[in-house]
Design an enzyme around this catalytic site. Structure first.
Site, PDB file in Angstrom:
ATOM      1  N   ASP A   3      -4.000 -10.069  -8.748  1.00  0.00           N
ATOM      2  CA  ASP A   3      -4.557  -9.178  -9.822  1.00  0.00           C
ATOM      3  C   ASP A   3      -3.193  -8.421 -10.541  1.00  0.00           C
ATOM      4  OD1 ASP A   3      -4.490  -7.958  -7.509  1.00  0.00           O
ATOM      5  OD2 ASP A   3      -6.484  -7.072  -7.631  1.00  0.00           O
ATOM      6  N   GLU A  45       0.768  -1.247   0.193  1.00  0.00           N
ATOM      7  CA  GLU A  45      -0.072  -0.013   0.128  1.00  0.00           C
ATOM      8  C   GLU A  45       0.693   1.131  -0.069  1.00  0.00           C
ATOM      9  OE1 GLU A  45      -3.211   0.036  -0.655  1.00  0.00           O
ATOM     10  OE2 GLU A  45      -3.942  -1.904   0.011  1.00  0.00           O
ATOM     11  N   ARG A  56       0.550   3.824  -3.246  1.00  0.00           N
ATOM     12  CA  ARG A  56      -0.367   5.171  -2.942  1.00  0.00           C
ATOM     13  C   ARG A  56       0.818   6.082  -2.791  1.00  0.00           C
ATOM     14  NH1 ARG A  56      -5.798   3.864  -0.281  1.00  0.00           N
ATOM     15  NH2 ARG A  56      -5.877   1.384  -0.483  1.00  0.00           N
ATOM     16  N   GLU A  66     -11.895  -0.443 -11.314  1.00  0.00           N
ATOM     17  CA  GLU A  66     -11.210  -1.381 -12.450  1.00  0.00           C
ATOM     18  C   GLU A  66     -12.366  -1.704 -13.572  1.00  0.00           C
ATOM     19  OE1 GLU A  66      -9.411  -2.158  -8.315  1.00  0.00           O
ATOM     20  OE2 GLU A  66     -11.787  -2.210  -8.799  1.00  0.00           O
TER      21      GLU A  66
END
Length: 551
Positions: A213, A79, A83, A347
């Site tokens: 993913d 993360e 980010r 998405e």
């Protein structure tokens, strides 16, 4: 929408990681090790690309004055990378401002202890104070690292090496690549859990959605980011895609194409919202596939994207659930309330953007407009945007959280899916930021030198300038009572007032944009822009993208 989301955050939660719009306060969470301002940093490139000058300067000032790295908590490697480091790198490449480069490198250094394992596969959590690391307790009883996490560092870490000169960043991610390349893979598939101690798979659970993913996404984008020289990434991507198609791809009785999840050879016939990025990814990679597979992959991308659209269309709010199933005669719908929520995820609109850029089929803009309208109706509150607990209820039960990725991805991909965004980046001349080839969500590297050389590019541009088709007028058609038509203006900061431009864009997502297309460059230009580009001798556009995908 972006201005409202940003102003709400600024008013009630500036400096906090995320806004809670119902209670009108900020939320820090426990993923970032004491770092603050996740929304600020995640929003930098969106603000810049949307030409929100005042808001961008507010964000930049906060980074300069208030973004401190002397924190001591436990942080998610994944993360913080996607980010914070992704946001800082994108801001640096868009603006050239040193503050973004310096803080990205320093923050990258703080993440390095996560890689101190016998295999070099990083653990998911790093302690900023002690330099220790650990795996998530829920990941196979704390013994595993997650594919989507350690597999989604490559893009940023290569550029940390490029910007710092410190080879350690590139060495860490190249070692991850080596481990994954050499390990035996069941049927060519990549399971989601890997031991950072033994280097063995811990469970044969395969998913193109959560937990897996963005690993696949980073492979194809590593190939593209390398100017198509990273053959290892290319080979790994297409081999993985073939295995996915062979073992996970299904078509429902109703004709919907979906990617199931695989558990040791047994399929779960469901698809997560996170997996809906795959339509865009497959479209993105179609161009560089074997010639006989290109049309197939384009069609596959369209069919998967259609399925994800159906998960939205079959809900009462026209927003999609966190996961949807294909069983018991029900298709593309959630079957339990714990999977019926929507947290402002990007998405699906991301895939709409890719498919629009590749096909120019207006259906993708129409679908995007449906999402815009649903967000406004069900997710907008008086003090920001919020996720909802149940997409099958027209009475929204808000979750009181404006996710950072809503500003960084959902709104940005909606915006970039609505037309070309022209920018002048630094002092290297104007560029067309057309995400047709690579752009996903986060990181843009623009106007880099091309191997053809300045003279060759300038000559090639002049050749195209001499053709009549280049001088066709680009125009923006806005459907309405009189089907008004406006000439598309140069997109500098001082063009049509941006608020009005955004209003026009959101007025109808299905507008028609007639693009002047240069086939050899694969970018769309207006004639006045091309003239400037010839004189600038800088025509190449290199776009590097990054995703926020929560495992």
């Amino acid at each position: 929408m972006m201005q409202f989301a940003w102003q709400s955050y600024k008013r009630y939660a500036m400096g906090k990681n995320e806004l809670r719009p119902l209670t009108r306060d900020g939320y820090e969470g426990n993923m970032f090790g004491g770092l603050s301002g996740a929304t600020v940093i995640d929003s930098l490139d969106t603000l810049y690309l949307m030409e929100l000058k005042e808001e961008f300067q507010e964000a930049k000032a906060w980074v300069e004055e208030s973004f401190h790295l002397n924190v001591s908590g436990e942080a998610s490697l994944f993360e913080v990378n996607i980010r914070y480091i992704g946001g800082l790198l994108s801001a640096f490449y868009l603006t050239g401002e040193e503050v973004f480069r310096i803080k990205a490198i320093k923050l990258g250094e703080k993440l390095l202890p996560a890689f101190e394992t016998p295999t070099g596969i990083p653990k998911g959590v790093v302690n900023f104070k002690s330099g220790s690391n650990r795996s998530w307790g829920w990941a196979m009883a704390g013994g595993s690292s997650i594919l989507a996490e350690f597999g989604s560092l490559h893009l940023e870490f290569l550029h940390l090496t490029q910007l710092s000169g410190n080879q350690v960043f590139a060495e860490k991610v190249r070692n991850i690549r080596k481990v994954l390349r050499d390990i035996d893979k069941p049927f060519g598939l990549y399971p989601n859990f890997l031991s950072p101690v033994s280097g063995n798979w811990m469970q044969h659970h395969v998913s193109v959605g959560g937990l897996g993913d963005s690993f696949y996404e980073y492979l194809i984008k590593s190939w593209l980011m390398s100017a198509k020289t990273d053959m290892e990434a290319k080979d790994m991507y297409y081999e993985a895609l073939e295995a996915i198609e062979t073992h996970l791809l299904n078509v429902s009785p109703g004709g919907l194409t979906y990617i199931a999840e695989w558990r040791g050879g047994i399929l779960d016939h469901k698809m997560g919202h996170l997996a809906c990025f795959s339509g865009g990814m497959i479209a993105l990679g179609a161009e560089d596939a074997k010639e006989e597979k290109r049309a197939h992959y384009r069609e596959l991308a369209a069919q998967i994207t259609k399925t994800c659209h159906e998960s939205y269309a079959r809900s009462d709010t026209k927003l999609g659930p966190e996961a949807f199933w294909f069983n018991s005669g029900r298709e593309a719908v959630a079957t339990q309330t714990s999977e019926s929520y929507y947290i402002l995820r990007p998405e699906v609109v991301e895939s709409y953007m890719y498919l629009w850029r590749q096909t120019h089929d207006p259906i993708y803009r129409e679908w995007g407009w449906e999402v815009v309208m649903a967000l406004e109706k069900y997710c907008r509150t008086e003090a920001g945007f919020s996720g909802i607990q149940d997409v099958y209820s027209k009475v929204p039960d808000h979750d009181n959280k404006q996710q950072t990725f809503f500003l960084a991805e959902t709104l940005k991909t909606t915006f970039t899916g609505s037309g070309a965004v022209l920018k002048r980046i630094g002092d290297v001349g104007p560029c067309l930021a057309d995400p047709a080839d690579v752009l996903d969500e986060q990181l843009l590297f623009l106007c880099e030198e091309t191997g053809l050389g300045d003279t060759a590019m300038s000559h090639q541009a002049q050749t195209f300038l001499s053709t009549e088709n280049v001088y066709e007028t680009c125009s923006l058609a806005i459907p309405g009572p009189k089907h008004r038509r406006f000439a598309l203006q140069p997109r500098g900061f001082d063009s049509l007032p941006f608020v009005l431009e955004v209003f026009w864009f959101l007025l109808d997502f299905a507008f028609s944009l007639q693009l002047c297309f240069l086939t050899d460059f694969k970018y769309s230009f207006q004639n006045h822009v091309l003239s400037e580009m010839v004189s600038s001798n800088k025509l190449n556009l290199k776009v590097f993208a990054h995703t926020h995908t929560k495992p």
